[in-house]
Design a protein around this motif. Sequence first.
Motif, PDB file in Angstrom:
ATOM      1  N   LYS A   1      28.255 -38.003  38.454  1.00 36.16           N
ATOM      2  CA  LYS A   1      27.908 -39.436  38.069  1.00 36.16           C
ATOM      3  C   LYS A   1      26.572 -39.374  37.749  1.00 36.16           C
ATOM      4  O   LYS A   1      25.827 -39.171  38.665  1.00 36.16           O
TER       5      LYS A   1
ATOM      6  N   GLY B   1      21.521 -39.254  40.140  1.00 34.53           N
ATOM      7  CA  GLY B   1      23.071 -39.025  40.232  1.00 34.53           C
ATOM      8  C   GLY B   1      23.335 -37.826  41.104  1.00 34.53           C
ATOM      9  O   GLY B   1      22.346 -37.246  41.571  1.00 34.53           O
TER      10      GLY B   1
ATOM     11  N   GLU C   1      33.290 -34.161  40.765  1.00 28.82           N
ATOM     12  CA  GLU C   1      33.168 -35.782  40.154  1.00 28.82           C
ATOM     13  C   GLU C   1      31.822 -36.021  40.096  1.00 28.82           C
ATOM     14  O   GLU C   1      31.004 -36.205  40.983  1.00 28.82           O
TER      15      GLU C   1
ATOM     16  N   GLU D   1      30.361 -39.750  33.531  1.00 30.41           N
ATOM     17  CA  GLU D   1      31.228 -39.424  34.585  1.00 30.41           C
ATOM     18  C   GLU D   1      31.926 -38.455  34.348  1.00 30.41           C
ATOM     19  O   GLU D   1      32.764 -38.241  33.096  1.00 30.41           O
ATOM     20  N   ASN D   2      31.852 -37.275  34.694  1.00 30.79           N
ATOM     21  CA  ASN D   2      32.490 -36.072  34.487  1.00 30.79           C
ATOM     22  C   ASN D   2      33.267 -35.574  35.786  1.00 30.79           C
ATOM     23  O   ASN D   2      32.726 -35.184  36.697  1.00 30.79           O
ATOM     24  N   LYS D   3      34.616 -35.563  35.332  1.00 31.70           N
ATOM     25  CA  LYS D   3      35.368 -34.923  36.688  1.00 31.70           C
ATOM     26  C   LYS D   3      36.026 -33.550  36.429  1.00 31.70           C
ATOM     27  O   LYS D   3      36.215 -33.138  34.909  1.00 31.70           O
TER      28      LYS D   3
ATOM     29  N   ASP E   1      26.737 -34.932  42.095  1.00 36.11           N
ATOM     30  CA  ASP E   1      28.045 -34.311  41.932  1.00 36.11           C
ATOM     31  C   ASP E   1      28.698 -34.354  43.499  1.00 36.11           C
ATOM     32  O   ASP E   1      28.394 -33.896  44.122  1.00 36.11           O
TER      33      ASP E   1
ATOM     34  N   TYR F   1      25.578 -42.957  30.247  1.00 36.48           N
ATOM     35  CA  TYR F   1      26.112 -42.795  31.697  1.00 36.48           C
ATOM     36  C   TYR F   1      27.306 -42.102  31.362  1.00 36.48           C
ATOM     37  O   TYR F   1      27.754 -41.990  30.427  1.00 36.48           O
TER      38      TYR F   1
ATOM     39  N   LYS G   1      33.334 -38.408  30.321  1.00 39.27           N
ATOM     40  CA  LYS G   1      33.456 -39.680  29.750  1.00 39.27           C
ATOM     41  C   LYS G   1      32.029 -40.549  29.676  1.00 39.27           C
ATOM     42  O   LYS G   1      31.361 -40.300  30.612  1.00 39.27           O
TER      43      LYS G   1
END
Length: 152
Positions: free
Chosen positions: A70, A53, A68, A84-86, A55, A82, A117
């Motif tokens: 993942k 993963g 962002e 997803e962090n924004k 950033d 999993y 998320k």
Amino acid sequence: MTPQLETRYVFTITARIGEVTSAGEIGTGVRRIIPIIGGEVKGEVNGKILPFGADFQIIRPNELIELEAKYAFETDDGAVVYVENKGLRFGPVELLQKLKRGEPVDPKLIYFRTVPKFETGAEKYRWLMQNLFIASAARHADRVVIDVHQVL
């Protein structure tokens, strides 16, 4: 009248990070990619961050950083989640430049907030997909520490 918004702390993600790769100036800012190489999750959910993963960041001309990330983590009982962090990181230019060089900066002086998320097929952790979360984060030379809060 609508329900009052409140939050409650649920867990901390400590993501270990590798060397920054830059794709350079792309017209809207500088694109950077930072690998996520491991780490841990501690709190109401416990586990380890899987060693893949990244950033994906854009550093805007005013040093506002759009992030962002993942990646995924595996809980202590074997579920894979999993992420997803924004988010945004912003602060005084001289402090952001110190962070970029890997120098220590007091996290209270930097605005670093994210919206994580989560996705998982594990029934026990379905609540991660049925709620919204916000987080407060701090960047260190070798890791990012993210305190995740559930929006009630």
